[in-house]
Write an enzyme that holds these catalytic residues in place. Structure first.
Site, PDB file in Angstrom:
ATOM      1  N   VAL A  63       0.806  -1.231   0.000  1.00 42.73           N
ATOM      2  CA  VAL A  63       0.000   0.000   0.000  1.00 42.73           C
ATOM      3  C   VAL A  63       0.836   1.278   0.000  1.00 42.73           C
ATOM      4  CG1 VAL A  63      -2.147  -0.923   0.969  1.00 42.73           C
ATOM      5  CG2 VAL A  63      -0.328  -0.169   2.519  1.00 42.73           C
ATOM      6  N   ASN A  89      -6.364  -0.863   6.902  1.00 40.99           N
ATOM      7  CA  ASN A  89      -5.896  -1.521   8.131  1.00 40.99           C
ATOM      8  C   ASN A  89      -4.374  -1.692   8.183  1.00 40.99           C
ATOM      9  OD1 ASN A  89      -6.087  -3.620  10.464  1.00 40.99           O
ATOM     10  ND2 ASN A  89      -5.099  -4.735   8.789  1.00 40.99           N
ATOM     11  N   TYR A 154       4.748   6.365  15.606  1.00 40.00           N
ATOM     12  CA  TYR A 154       3.497   5.602  15.484  1.00 40.00           C
ATOM     13  C   TYR A 154       2.313   6.430  15.991  1.00 40.00           C
ATOM     14  CZ  TYR A 154       0.133   1.780  16.114  1.00 40.00           C
ATOM     15  OH  TYR A 154      -0.987   0.989  16.067  1.00 40.00           O
ATOM     16  N   ALA A 156       2.031   9.672  16.342  1.00 40.82           N
ATOM     17  CA  ALA A 156       1.776  10.820  15.458  1.00 40.82           C
ATOM     18  C   ALA A 156       1.101  10.371  14.159  1.00 40.82           C
ATOM     19  CB  ALA A 156       3.088  11.541  15.154  1.00 40.82           C
ATOM     20  N   LYS A 158      -0.899   7.849  13.734  1.00 41.36           N
ATOM     21  CA  LYS A 158      -2.289   7.468  13.991  1.00 41.36           C
ATOM     22  C   LYS A 158      -3.148   8.695  14.304  1.00 41.36           C
ATOM     23  CE  LYS A 158      -1.905   3.050  13.292  1.00 41.36           C
ATOM     24  NZ  LYS A 158      -2.595   2.392  12.172  1.00 41.36           N
TER      25      LYS A 158
HETATM   26  N1  NAD Z   1      -2.413  -4.928  17.687  1.00 38.27           N
HETATM   27  C1  NAD Z   1      -2.672  -3.820  18.364  1.00 38.27           C
HETATM   28  O1  NAD Z   1      -2.554  -3.790  19.603  1.00 38.27           O
HETATM   29  C2  NAD Z   1      -3.140  -2.568  17.647  1.00 38.27           C
HETATM   30  C3  NAD Z   1      -3.649  -1.523  18.425  1.00 38.27           C
HETATM   31  C4  NAD Z   1      -4.082  -0.364  17.792  1.00 38.27           C
HETATM   32  C5  NAD Z   1      -4.034  -0.263  16.418  1.00 38.27           C
HETATM   33  N2  NAD Z   1      -3.543  -1.306  15.668  1.00 38.27           N
HETATM   34  C6  NAD Z   1      -3.511  -1.120  14.204  1.00 38.27           C
HETATM   35  O2  NAD Z   1      -4.246  -2.165  13.596  1.00 38.27           O
HETATM   36  C7  NAD Z   1      -3.727  -2.422  12.290  1.00 38.27           C
HETATM   37  C8  NAD Z   1      -3.422  -3.902  12.149  1.00 38.27           C
HETATM   38  O3  NAD Z   1      -2.426  -4.245  13.100  1.00 38.27           O
HETATM   39  P1  NAD Z   1      -2.164  -5.734  13.636  1.00 38.27           P
HETATM   40  O4  NAD Z   1      -2.055  -5.663  15.091  1.00 38.27           O
HETATM   41  O5  NAD Z   1      -3.101  -6.690  13.000  1.00 38.27           O
HETATM   42  O6  NAD Z   1      -0.670  -5.924  13.080  1.00 38.27           O
HETATM   43  P2  NAD Z   1       0.034  -7.087  12.281  1.00 38.27           P
HETATM   44  O7  NAD Z   1       1.466  -6.702  12.217  1.00 38.27           O
HETATM   45  O8  NAD Z   1      -0.330  -8.416  12.849  1.00 38.27           O
HETATM   46  O9  NAD Z   1      -0.662  -6.955  10.844  1.00 38.27           O
HETATM   47  C9  NAD Z   1      -0.428  -5.835  10.027  1.00 38.27           C
HETATM   48  C10 NAD Z   1      -0.644  -6.253   8.595  1.00 38.27           C
HETATM   49  O10 NAD Z   1      -0.360  -5.121   7.738  1.00 38.27           O
HETATM   50  C11 NAD Z   1       0.484  -5.568   6.688  1.00 38.27           C
HETATM   51  N3  NAD Z   1       1.281  -4.487   6.130  1.00 38.27           N
HETATM   52  C12 NAD Z   1       2.257  -3.771   6.740  1.00 38.27           C
HETATM   53  N4  NAD Z   1       2.811  -2.918   5.865  1.00 38.27           N
HETATM   54  C13 NAD Z   1       2.158  -3.093   4.680  1.00 38.27           C
HETATM   55  C14 NAD Z   1       2.286  -2.522   3.395  1.00 38.27           C
HETATM   56  N5  NAD Z   1       3.213  -1.577   3.125  1.00 38.27           N
HETATM   57  N6  NAD Z   1       1.455  -2.920   2.411  1.00 38.27           N
HETATM   58  C15 NAD Z   1       0.524  -3.883   2.665  1.00 38.27           C
HETATM   59  N7  NAD Z   1       0.365  -4.487   3.847  1.00 38.27           N
HETATM   60  C16 NAD Z   1       1.194  -4.080   4.849  1.00 38.27           C
HETATM   61  C17 NAD Z   1       1.344  -6.651   7.352  1.00 38.27           C
HETATM   62  O11 NAD Z   1       1.982  -7.465   6.390  1.00 38.27           O
HETATM   63  C18 NAD Z   1       0.304  -7.374   8.185  1.00 38.27           C
HETATM   64  O12 NAD Z   1      -0.388  -8.330   7.423  1.00 38.27           O
HETATM   65  C19 NAD Z   1      -2.482  -1.540  12.150  1.00 38.27           C
HETATM   66  O13 NAD Z   1      -2.819  -0.365  11.445  1.00 38.27           O
HETATM   67  C20 NAD Z   1      -2.134  -1.215  13.593  1.00 38.27           C
HETATM   68  O14 NAD Z   1      -1.416  -0.012  13.710  1.00 38.27           O
HETATM   69  C21 NAD Z   1      -3.096  -2.444  16.255  1.00 38.27           C
END
Ligand code: NAD
Length: 244
Positions: A63, A89, A154, A156, A158
């Site tokens: 992305v 996401n 991170y 900033a 978000k």
């Molecule tokens: N896990 C948490 O505690 C948490 C809390 C708040 C927000 N989030 C947000 O939720 C979202 C998902 O996080 P998660 O916990 O499932 O993390 P994760 O690392 O398990 O999954 C993230 C996914 O995004 C993909 N990704 C990363 N860079 C990419 C790119 N350039 N192009 C395409 N895909 C890409 C990864 O390959 C992975 O499949 C993220 O935006 C994260 O910031 C997570």
């Protein structure tokens, strides 16, 4: 079946929250298009969804790559005719003290977490406007509402996603009332990102609940469906307490 006949694109859907959202959407009748960088992981997730009776397709895409994002969007419109729901996401996190953080790391986090949300939205939104229908759900973070120490870039990135959601939601409302753009701010979620985080102990010590990917999927379902009819430009804060 809240999402019958809907087509949904979910970025970063090979694992974690993205996969959780895809599973809940598919269970509710949507055709889910799983996007991410690794084809094998996407194929595995799609197989799981199909085994549960859902409809899933995969389109690999980084992305952060503008040309690939455009190609992915064109492929979706060519193959499926429309795109009803976009979940931005995909995201990354790297924790370190600000004074030790190379500028390249800041750039990488901003590019992946914020710029890519802009890129995918920019490619998809004209199609939603043309079809006079759309739901965009941006996965921000509780860290974007109250900055997390050790996680300046991170947090900033978000916070930027939250303001992008609010600005664009208000802008698009004037064009079409049936396009709604909202954000979800999860607290800790049981995924690879959280379990490998250097901030894990800090967050747990502060009393944070660790939520499931399915719970995130259910919140996204609410925003994607007509159950959230009047919600636009809003932030759904999914955490069990107020402070770190
Ligand atoms: N896990 C948490 O505690 C948490 C809390 C708040 C927000 N989030 C947000 O939720 C979202 C998902 O996080 P998660 O916990 O499932 O993390 P994760 O690392 O398990 O999954 C993230 C996914 O995004 C993909 N990704 C990363 N860079 C990419 C790119 N350039 N192009 C395409 N895909 C890409 C990864 O390959 C992975 O499949 C993220 O935006 C994260 O910031 C997570």
């Amino acid at each position: 079946m809240l999402l019958d006949n809907k087509t949904a694109l979910i970025t970063g859907a090979g694992r974690g929250i993205g996969k959780g959202i895809a599973k809940v959407f598919a269970k509710n009748g949507a055709l889910v298009i799983l996007s991410g960088r690794t084809k094998a992981t996407l194929d595995e997730a799609a197989e799981e969804i199909r085994a549960e009776g859902g409809k899933a397709e995969c389109i690999p895409c980084d992305v952060t790559d503008e040309a690939k994002v455009r190609e992915m969007t064109e492929e979706i419109i060519a193959r499926f005719g429309r795109l009803d729901i976009l979940v931005n996401n995909a995201g990354i996190s790297r924790e370190m003290p600000f004074t030790e953080m190379p500028i390249e790391v800041f750039d990488e986090i901003m590019t992946t977490n914020m710029r890519s949300v802009m890129l995918v939205t920019k490619a998809v939104l004209p199609h939603m406007i043309e079809q006079s229908y759309g739901r965009i759900i941006n996965i921000a973070s509780a860290a974007g509402l109250r900055g997390l120490p050790g996680s300046t870039a991170y947090s900033a990135s978000k916070a930027a996603v939250i303001c992008f959601t609010q600005s664009l939601g208000d802008e698009v409302r004037k064009v079409c009332r049936d396009i709604r753009i909202n954000a979800i701010c999860p607290g800790p979620v049981d995924t690879e990102m959280f379990q490998k985080s250097e901030r894990r102990e800090f967050i747990l010590a502060a009393g944070g609940d660790v939520n499931s990917c399915e719970t995130m999927g259910e919140a996204a379902l609410f925003l994607a469906s007509d159950m959230s009819g009047c919600m636009n430009s809003q932030v759904l804060n999914l955490r069990g307490f107020n402070r770190w």
